[in-house]
Write a protein that holds these residues in place. Structure first.
Motif, mmCIF file in Angstrom:
data_model
loop_
_atom_site.group_PDB
_atom_site.id
_atom_site.type_symbol
_atom_site.label_atom_id
_atom_site.label_comp_id
_atom_site.label_asym_id
_atom_site.label_seq_id
_atom_site.Cartn_x
_atom_site.Cartn_y
_atom_site.Cartn_z
ATOM 1 N N GLU A 33 0.833 -1.203 0.000
ATOM 2 C CA GLU A 33 0.000 0.000 0.000
ATOM 3 C C GLU A 33 0.866 1.251 0.000
ATOM 4 N N VAL A 34 0.272 2.356 -0.483
ATOM 5 C CA VAL A 34 0.979 3.631 -0.487
ATOM 6 C C VAL A 34 1.225 4.091 0.947
ATOM 7 N N GLU A 35 0.249 3.892 1.797
ATOM 8 C CA GLU A 35 0.379 4.233 3.216
ATOM 9 C C GLU A 35 0.455 2.935 4.020
ATOM 10 N N GLU B 91 10.070 2.774 -1.814
ATOM 11 C CA GLU B 91 8.922 2.995 -2.685
ATOM 12 C C GLU B 91 9.024 2.076 -3.892
#
Length: 175
Positions: free
Chosen positions: A141-143, A174
């Motif tokens: 997930e991005v967060e 990332e």
């Protein structure tokens, strides 16, 4: 009858065979210089020591020769101590008494285990050593959850027993 135990994998000695031979030569040479220096104070030297010293330089001993001899003996003793010092371990114990892993192999197992974590998309070994392993993980997930690094580290240490004595760091990257 039990199987013989395999010794721990260890690196090369701190001083190689050549250094041991050099140390012995230095010890003998230094001792000869000290004997020569102390023999000049009135005690009679043995014929073999006298002959060796006359063949080497034909000179009499003085304070400088004594100091040089003591330094040579000290250098020889240091080399002997280095040769007899225990060597460092090159592998990590893998749980079984006769099974050992290189730090890199333990890191690959740890990366594979980290990829099995539900919040990790991919993982790779950033660096691996006997005392420290750094895993770089890409979260799904991005967060990612704030406890991602701790939960991955705990899962990896639990799955790979060889890493229990190492420091495992998990770095998020990332994707």
């Amino acid at each position: 009858m039990s199987a013989p135990r395999i010794p721990e994998p260890r690196g090369r000695p701190a001083a190689a065979t050549t250094a041991v031979l050099l140390a012995l030569v230095l010890l003998v040479g230094g001792a000869a210089l000290v004997v020569d220096a102390t023999g000049s104070g009135g005690r009679e030297r043995s014929a073999s020591v006298r002959w060796v010293l006359e063949q080497l330089d034909g000179l009499r001993a003085d304070e400088a020769t004594t100091a040089i001899g003591a330094g040579v003996v000290l250098a020889g003793l240091v080399l002997v101590v280095l040769a007899l010092r225990p060597r460092r371990r090159t592998h990590l114990p893998a749980g079984d008494p006769d099974l050992w892993l290189t730090p890199r192999a333990a890191g690959v197992l740890a990366a594979e285990e980290a990829e099995q974590h539900r919040d990790v998309l991919s993982a790779r070994v950033a660096s691996a050593g006997r005392r420290r392993l750094v895993l770089a993980v890409v979260p799904r997930e991005v967060e990612p959850p704030p406890t991602l690094a701790a939960s991955v580290r705990d899962a990896v240490v639990e799955a790979v027993p060889a890493l229990r004595s190492s420091r495992v760091l998990v770095r998020e990257e990332e994707g």
